[in-house]
Design an enzyme around this catalytic site. Structure first.
Site, mmCIF file in Angstrom:
data_model
loop_
_atom_site.group_PDB
_atom_site.id
_atom_site.type_symbol
_atom_site.label_atom_id
_atom_site.label_comp_id
_atom_site.label_asym_id
_atom_site.label_seq_id
_atom_site.Cartn_x
_atom_site.Cartn_y
_atom_site.Cartn_z
ATOM 1 N N ARG A 1 7.383 3.552 11.480
ATOM 2 C CA ARG A 1 6.491 4.686 11.705
ATOM 3 C C ARG A 1 6.806 5.354 13.040
ATOM 4 O O ARG A 1 6.372 6.454 13.312
ATOM 5 C CB ARG A 1 5.031 4.222 11.657
ATOM 6 C CG ARG A 1 4.553 4.020 10.217
ATOM 7 C CD ARG A 1 3.148 3.510 10.162
ATOM 8 N NE ARG A 1 3.030 2.256 10.915
ATOM 9 C CZ ARG A 1 1.983 1.450 10.854
ATOM 10 N NH1 ARG A 1 0.953 1.752 10.085
ATOM 11 N NH2 ARG A 1 1.950 0.336 11.552
ATOM 12 N N HIS B 187 3.168 -4.466 2.324
ATOM 13 C CA HIS B 187 4.198 -4.880 1.358
ATOM 14 C C HIS B 187 4.095 -4.148 0.027
ATOM 15 O O HIS B 187 5.097 -3.687 -0.516
ATOM 16 C CB HIS B 187 4.121 -6.397 1.130
ATOM 17 C CG HIS B 187 4.532 -7.198 2.327
ATOM 18 N ND1 HIS B 187 4.485 -8.571 2.375
ATOM 19 C CD2 HIS B 187 5.001 -6.811 3.545
ATOM 20 C CE1 HIS B 187 4.905 -8.997 3.550
ATOM 21 N NE2 HIS B 187 5.215 -7.951 4.286
ATOM 22 N N LYS C 48 7.549 -12.383 2.604
ATOM 23 C CA LYS C 48 6.402 -13.125 2.076
ATOM 24 C C LYS C 48 5.231 -12.987 3.036
ATOM 25 O O LYS C 48 5.475 -12.813 4.223
ATOM 26 C CB LYS C 48 6.759 -14.588 1.804
ATOM 27 C CG LYS C 48 7.405 -15.344 2.979
ATOM 28 C CD LYS C 48 6.432 -16.168 3.751
ATOM 29 C CE LYS C 48 6.526 -15.996 5.196
ATOM 30 N NZ LYS C 48 5.450 -16.214 6.058
#
Lengths: 342, 342
Positions: free
Chosen positions: B48, B90, B108
């Site tokens: 970002r 995610h 993960k």
């Protein structure tokens, strides 16, 4: 090295006479450790086998060997008796002694369940006779020091605990032949070894607010792999693992707000511990080594209590035993291990 | 030493172009490990913050730096993207890539909960685009060897597991300021580190039949001390502990019918393990050392899958992720950790 306390003037104090009921492996270790206490002697031993009693008495120089538990007290004066039979015999033999006014150190677990322990505690109080569950770990120098140092704030506030006790028992095909795997004989990991991690949690945290047990049972219904999570005020957790399926480290980790304390293996009679205060500070090791098995410390505590006229231990009281067995019995209820008469 | 597989004739195969979305600590480690793969290069990075993207691109020689995730794909061809943002990003970024047909390796936990993971898996299948959750431990040489050796019967049948992952997070007074302690940001021990012991249990045992979770939560409702017991066919148990309250050994013990396997710390990217077969036999140590952080193995697996035309990993499949997140979501339901939108 640590030395156990000695009476200031041992010659002025009468020798303390011990008896032992039940002459298995633990009785032998206890008798060996009694030899480390100058003013203690083993005077009488009782077994269901006179032959076994005579051999044991000969090995340790006890005057009186009895082929029944009751006949153990027909010989010399007994100042305290150590009940060292398998679990299922503890209640009956302890009550037998208490009714005769004989002080009792009863091997752990004191009873098979809370009801038995309560009956034994009530008998001790009614007969005004000394009784202590043989939670010898309370008196091991390193464990005394761990409690002191944790309470003194060495790792800040105590926030969590993880302890395990595991060894490899017999193979599955022999489960039926071994006491440890037979619920009819009080078998299972929890009462035999799981009692130690749960004792440690109680020793450091007090009374649990929640009890969570999950276990694997044998076909006969004894627990062989037993996971217990206890919750204490503030949401704090202790995890207590015991297993007969394999050798585990059998150590303990205390998590504090300002560091960790690692209690060395085997934690229940540890010779030392390490303090860890983050990556920046080297760990410090603290050793409180001793000779012998370590049973001399609980034996000395019983002698000190009785000489001071106490009817229970200020270190491991009857209420402590009641609390411990309330926890153990609740775990067994949850995991579905049922003993005779329950 | 272990070496990762190389293409038989690397010059004949086009260089594999990676992109990374989210440029935090884990992205940096992954980028470092990519440099260990001859035929891989990092071509595009997105953040970002354009400034952050440019600095990262400069450090690793990536051609294209983008100040938005979508613009990351405006540069050179991307063969696969590594989604490395915090948990809460995610789902959105993975869907963005899949809809463009760009293969994804997603850090993960793949999603915050089972529903998110299911949506992502469905998108991968619908778009016929590669997706793998970055369970890098599956590809670490020692862990590959542990699975192989256990399945080959090195410790007999697998009977139990005990694994932990713990580190000391921030002090209690800073809980409110840290992502890890904020459920609004997907915080908590379970999803951040507890996923590893639970992954290990699934890797070795498969699907659990029972799930038992107990945890301590912060005032905001993130779990900081999390005890999970899983039961598998035959009554077998795995205990999976994760904590942010202090440093634990972060190792694992496998109990087999004929011995124990100790997976060295930190178990999820271990360099070795020890086999213990009782007091009579000296333990044997097995080392599978590697250089770098170990992310090169999962990156190589993705490249191999894509070059072979596979749409998911044969080692850590989409069904494996669904199963893992079914477990994690059920644990969170039991311990009462609720994430946004749940």
């Amino acid at each position: 090295m640590c030395y156990i306390s000695r009476a200031p003037n041992a010659t002025a104090i009468a020798t303390f006479n011990w008896a032992i009921l039940g002459l298995g492996k633990i009785a032998r270790k206890f008798a060996e450790d009694l030899q480390r206490i100058d003013d203690a002697r083993l005077v009488a031993v009782g077994s269901r086998s006179l032959e076994r009693a005579r051999a044991f008495a000969a090995d340790f120089g006890a005057e009186h060997a009895a082929g029944s538990y009751a006949a153990t007290f027909d010989g010399p004066r007994v100042d305290a008796v150590y009940v060292a039979t398998p679990h299922t015999g503890h209640r009956e033999l302890t009550l037998l002694c208490l009714e005769r006014g004989i002080p009792v150190l009863c091997e752990k677990p004191m009873g098979l369940n809370y009801a038995e322990v309560e009956e034994m505690v009530n008998a001790a109080r009614r007969t005004n006779t000394y009784l202590m569950e043989a939670l010898w770990s309370c008196f091991i120098p390193a464990l005394v020091e761990v409690k002191r140092t944790v309470e003194a704030g060495a790792i800040g506030t105590l926030e969590g605990l993880r302890a395990d006790f595991g060894f490899r028992g017999v193979a599955r095909e022999d489960f039926d032949r071994d006491r440890l795997y037979n619920p009819a004989l009080g078998g299972g990991a929890l009462l035999d070894i799981g009692i130690y991690p749960i004792w440690l949690a109680q020793y450091l945290f007090g009374a649990p607010e929640e009890i969570h047990g999950v276990a694997r049972l044998t076909e006969l219904g004894a627990d062989v792999d037993t996971q217990v999570t206890l919750r204490y005020p503030g949401g704090r957790l202790a995890h207590c693992y015991s297993t007969l399926l394999g050798a585990t480290k059998t150590d303990a980790l205390l998590l504090g707000s300002e560091g960790e304390l690692h209690l060395h293996s085997r934690f229940h009679h540890a010779h030392g511990f390490s303090l860890l205060k983050g990556d920046e500070v080297p760990p410090t090791n603290h050793y409180h080594r001793f000779e012998g098995h370590g049973y001399q410390y609980e034996a000395r505590a019983v002698m000190d209590d009785l000489r001071a006229g106490r009817k229970e231990s200020p270190i491991w009281s009857l209420d402590d035993s009641l609390l411990l067995h309330r926890t153990l019995t609740e775990v067994r209820r949850q995991i579905g291990v049922v003993y005779p008469g329950e």
